[in-house]
Design a protein around this motif. Structure first.
Motif, PDB file in Angstrom:
ATOM      1  N   ARG A 116       7.330 -15.246  -8.257  1.00 22.70           N
ATOM      2  CA  ARG A 116       8.038 -14.326  -7.371  1.00 22.70           C
ATOM      3  C   ARG A 116       8.691 -15.015  -6.179  1.00 22.70           C
ATOM      4  O   ARG A 116       9.687 -14.523  -5.636  1.00 22.70           O
ATOM      5  CB  ARG A 116       7.076 -13.245  -6.873  1.00 22.70           C
ATOM      6  CG  ARG A 116       6.587 -12.278  -7.957  1.00 22.70           C
ATOM      7  CD  ARG A 116       7.619 -11.228  -8.244  1.00 22.70           C
ATOM      8  NE  ARG A 116       7.164 -10.234  -9.223  1.00 22.70           N
ATOM      9  CZ  ARG A 116       7.820  -9.110  -9.495  1.00 22.70           C
ATOM     10  NH1 ARG A 116       8.940  -8.830  -8.848  1.00 22.70           N
ATOM     11  NH2 ARG A 116       7.371  -8.267 -10.407  1.00 22.70           N
ATOM     12  N   ARG A 122      14.643  -7.681  -2.237  1.00 25.91           N
ATOM     13  CA  ARG A 122      13.698  -6.657  -2.678  1.00 25.91           C
ATOM     14  C   ARG A 122      14.175  -5.929  -3.927  1.00 25.91           C
ATOM     15  O   ARG A 122      13.375  -5.586  -4.798  1.00 25.91           O
ATOM     16  CB  ARG A 122      13.450  -5.663  -1.533  1.00 25.91           C
ATOM     17  CG  ARG A 122      12.660  -6.261  -0.381  1.00 25.91           C
ATOM     18  CD  ARG A 122      12.355  -5.245   0.693  1.00 25.91           C
ATOM     19  NE  ARG A 122      13.559  -4.819   1.409  1.00 25.91           N
ATOM     20  CZ  ARG A 122      13.542  -3.986   2.455  1.00 25.91           C
ATOM     21  NH1 ARG A 122      12.386  -3.500   2.880  1.00 25.91           N
ATOM     22  NH2 ARG A 122      14.653  -3.638   3.052  1.00 25.91           N
ATOM     23  N   TRP A 123      15.485  -5.675  -4.015  1.00 28.34           N
ATOM     24  CA  TRP A 123      16.000  -4.976  -5.188  1.00 28.34           C
ATOM     25  C   TRP A 123      15.762  -5.786  -6.452  1.00 28.34           C
ATOM     26  O   TRP A 123      15.447  -5.211  -7.508  1.00 28.34           O
ATOM     27  CB  TRP A 123      17.496  -4.688  -5.016  1.00 28.34           C
ATOM     28  CG  TRP A 123      17.772  -3.474  -4.190  1.00 28.34           C
ATOM     29  CD1 TRP A 123      18.295  -3.428  -2.938  1.00 28.34           C
ATOM     30  CD2 TRP A 123      17.522  -2.115  -4.563  1.00 28.34           C
ATOM     31  NE1 TRP A 123      18.383  -2.138  -2.481  1.00 28.34           N
ATOM     32  CE2 TRP A 123      17.918  -1.298  -3.470  1.00 28.34           C
ATOM     33  CE3 TRP A 123      17.005  -1.501  -5.695  1.00 28.34           C
ATOM     34  CZ2 TRP A 123      17.818   0.087  -3.483  1.00 28.34           C
ATOM     35  CZ3 TRP A 123      16.900  -0.122  -5.724  1.00 28.34           C
ATOM     36  CH2 TRP A 123      17.298   0.659  -4.629  1.00 28.34           C
ATOM     37  N   HIS A 125      13.311  -7.905  -7.024  1.00 27.75           N
ATOM     38  CA  HIS A 125      11.881  -7.805  -7.360  1.00 27.75           C
ATOM     39  C   HIS A 125      11.578  -6.454  -8.036  1.00 27.75           C
ATOM     40  O   HIS A 125      10.826  -6.395  -9.015  1.00 27.75           O
ATOM     41  CB  HIS A 125      11.036  -7.947  -6.093  1.00 27.75           C
ATOM     42  CG  HIS A 125      10.883  -9.361  -5.627  1.00 27.75           C
ATOM     43  ND1 HIS A 125      10.024 -10.248  -6.223  1.00 27.75           N
ATOM     44  CD2 HIS A 125      11.495 -10.041  -4.623  1.00 27.75           C
ATOM     45  CE1 HIS A 125      10.102 -11.427  -5.606  1.00 27.75           C
ATOM     46  NE2 HIS A 125      10.986 -11.320  -4.632  1.00 27.75           N
ATOM     47  N   SER A 126      12.168  -5.387  -7.501  1.00 31.71           N
ATOM     48  CA  SER A 126      11.943  -4.068  -8.089  1.00 31.71           C
ATOM     49  C   SER A 126      12.500  -3.994  -9.509  1.00 31.71           C
ATOM     50  O   SER A 126      11.873  -3.428 -10.411  1.00 31.71           O
ATOM     51  CB  SER A 126      12.598  -2.982  -7.222  1.00 31.71           C
ATOM     52  OG  SER A 126      11.950  -2.886  -5.964  1.00 31.71           O
ATOM     53  N   PRO A 192       7.807  -4.347  -3.107  1.00 33.66           N
ATOM     54  CA  PRO A 192       8.664  -5.101  -2.180  1.00 33.66           C
ATOM     55  C   PRO A 192       9.071  -4.322  -0.942  1.00 33.66           C
ATOM     56  O   PRO A 192       9.495  -4.916   0.056  1.00 33.66           O
ATOM     57  CB  PRO A 192       9.899  -5.428  -3.046  1.00 33.66           C
ATOM     58  CG  PRO A 192       9.425  -5.326  -4.451  1.00 33.66           C
ATOM     59  CD  PRO A 192       8.401  -4.235  -4.444  1.00 33.66           C
ATOM     60  N   TRP A 193       8.950  -3.004  -0.993  1.00 32.06           N
ATOM     61  CA  TRP A 193       9.381  -2.163   0.115  1.00 32.06           C
ATOM     62  C   TRP A 193       8.226  -1.802   1.048  1.00 32.06           C
ATOM     63  O   TRP A 193       8.428  -1.115   2.064  1.00 32.06           O
ATOM     64  CB  TRP A 193      10.032  -0.888  -0.434  1.00 32.06           C
ATOM     65  CG  TRP A 193      11.111  -1.217  -1.426  1.00 32.06           C
ATOM     66  CD1 TRP A 193      10.965  -1.377  -2.774  1.00 32.06           C
ATOM     67  CD2 TRP A 193      12.480  -1.487  -1.139  1.00 32.06           C
ATOM     68  NE1 TRP A 193      12.164  -1.717  -3.348  1.00 32.06           N
ATOM     69  CE2 TRP A 193      13.113  -1.788  -2.371  1.00 32.06           C
ATOM     70  CE3 TRP A 193      13.243  -1.479   0.039  1.00 32.06           C
ATOM     71  CZ2 TRP A 193      14.464  -2.095  -2.460  1.00 32.06           C
ATOM     72  CZ3 TRP A 193      14.592  -1.786  -0.044  1.00 32.06           C
ATOM     73  CH2 TRP A 193      15.190  -2.084  -1.276  1.00 32.06           C
ATOM     74  N   ARG A 199       0.547  -4.613   1.548  1.00 31.67           N
ATOM     75  CA  ARG A 199       0.469  -5.395   0.297  1.00 31.67           C
ATOM     76  C   ARG A 199      -0.768  -6.280   0.285  1.00 31.67           C
ATOM     77  O   ARG A 199      -1.424  -6.433  -0.751  1.00 31.67           O
ATOM     78  CB  ARG A 199       1.734  -6.239   0.138  1.00 31.67           C
ATOM     79  CG  ARG A 199       2.943  -5.460  -0.352  1.00 31.67           C
ATOM     80  CD  ARG A 199       4.138  -6.348  -0.543  1.00 31.67           C
ATOM     81  NE  ARG A 199       4.763  -6.677   0.725  1.00 31.67           N
ATOM     82  CZ  ARG A 199       5.661  -7.637   0.902  1.00 31.67           C
ATOM     83  NH1 ARG A 199       6.013  -8.390  -0.117  1.00 31.67           N
ATOM     84  NH2 ARG A 199       6.207  -7.847   2.074  1.00 31.67           N
TER      85      ARG A 199
END
Length: 264
Positions: A116, A122-123, A125-126, A192-193, A199
C-alpha cells in the motif's frame, strides 16, 4: 530482458486455464445432459466456475493496484491468475469452496498482498479494495443475464438451476465483501478516508471482526436476514427462490434431490 520478464509475469497460468477447461467441459455436460449424473456435472461446473471467479476477484485487486503504483504485484505472480500464487491459498480458494459445499455461501477470500505504501491517493486505495467485489457483481450480472433478458427459451433446466445457484454465490460474496467490517474489502474502501488514529485503533481488531461476521451468520435469524437480502437482489434480476433452491439441491448431488427439482 525486463520486457520478457514483464510478459512472463502477466502470462495466464496453465493452472487457471485448466480450471477454465473443467468449467467449460462440465458446463457443456450440464447443458447437453451428456453426464450420467447431472448432479455431479453441476457440482463440478459450479465449483470450477466459483474458483474462476475467485481468481478474477484477486486479479482485479492486483491489476488495479498495479495501475495505482504497486509494481510488485507482477513479481508475486498475481497477474497470472494462478490461485497457487496467492499469499493465503487456504483462505482464498480452499475455505471458500468448503463453505460453498457445506452451506451454499459465497465466502469472500483474502489473498493478494498489496504494498500500500507504493500507492498514492485515497481514491486509488479505495478502488483497489473495491475492484475485487465489483468482479463478483459483474460475474453475477453475467450469470443472471438470461433471466433478466428473458432469454431462457431453450436453456436446459439443469443449466438454468446451476446458473441460479452460481449467481447466489456471487451475490452473497459481493454483499459480504462490501460490508464495512475490518478484514473485508468494504472496510478497505472506507479506510483511506478515516483518521490515522481510528485506523490504528481498528487494525488489531480485523481478524476478530472477520471471525465475528462468520459467527453471526451461524445465528439462524441473522443468516435468514442475510439470505433474504441476497434473495431480494436475485429476485430483482429475475432469478426465483425455486431456481436457486434447485441449483443448490442439484449441487449437493450426494443427497437425495428434492421432488420439486426433478429433471425431465
Amino acid at each position: 530482458m525486463s520486457h520478457q520478464g514483464s510478459r512472463s509475469e502477466r502470462r495466464v497460468s496453465s493452472v487457471f486455464l485448466g480450471i477454465v477447461a473443467v468449467m467449460a467441459v462440465t458446463g457443456w455436460a450440464v447443458w447437453t445432459g451428456y453426464a450420467t449424473s447431472p448432479g455431479l456435472a453441476v457440482f463440478l461446473f459450479v465449483t470450477s466456475a466459483w474458483v474462476v471467479s475467485l481468481c478474477l476477484h484477486e486479479y482485479a485487486h492486483a491489476r488495479t493496484a498495479l495501475h495505482g503504483g504497486d509494481i510488485s504485484v507482477g513479481a508475486k505472480g498475481y497477474l497470472t491468475l494462478n490461485p497457487l500464487k496467492y499469499t493465503h491459498a487456504l483462505l482464498s480458494i480452499v475455505l471458500p469452496v468448503v463453505f460453498v459445499i457445506l452451506g451454499g455461501l459465497g465466502l469472500p477470500g483474502g489473498a493478494v498482498y498489496i504494498e500500500r505504501d507504493r500507492i498514492r491517493g485515497r481514491w486509488k486505495h479505495s478502488l483497489v479494495s473495491a475492484a475485487g467485489p465489483l468482479t463478483n457483481v459483474l460475474f453475477a450480472a453475467v450469470c443472471t443475464a438470461p433471466f433478466w433478458l428473458h432469454a431462457l427459451d431453450g436453456v436446459p433446466l439443469a443449466f438454468r438451476f446451476a446458473l441460479a445457484f452460481l449467481a447466489l454465490l456471487q451475490v452473497s460474496a459481493a454483499i459480504l465483501n462490501f460490508l464495512p467490517v475490518p478484514g473485508l474489502d468494504g472496510y478497505g474502501v472506507i479506510e483511506p478516508w478515516l483518521s490515522h488514529r481510528v485506523r490504528r485503533e481498528v487494525a488489531p481488531l480485523a481478524p476478530f471482526a472477520l471471525i465475528g461476521v462468520f459467527a453471526l451468520l451461524w445465528i439462524p435469524e441473522v443468516n435468514g436476514f442475510f439470505f433474504d437480502r441476497v434473495t431480494d437482489v436475485l429476485g430483482a434480476l429475475g432469478v426465483s427462490d425455486l431456481e436457486t433452491y434447485c441449483g443448490h439441491s442439484l449441487y449437493r448431488f450426494w443427497q437425495e434431490t428434492d421432488g420439486y427439482c426433478t429433471l425431465p
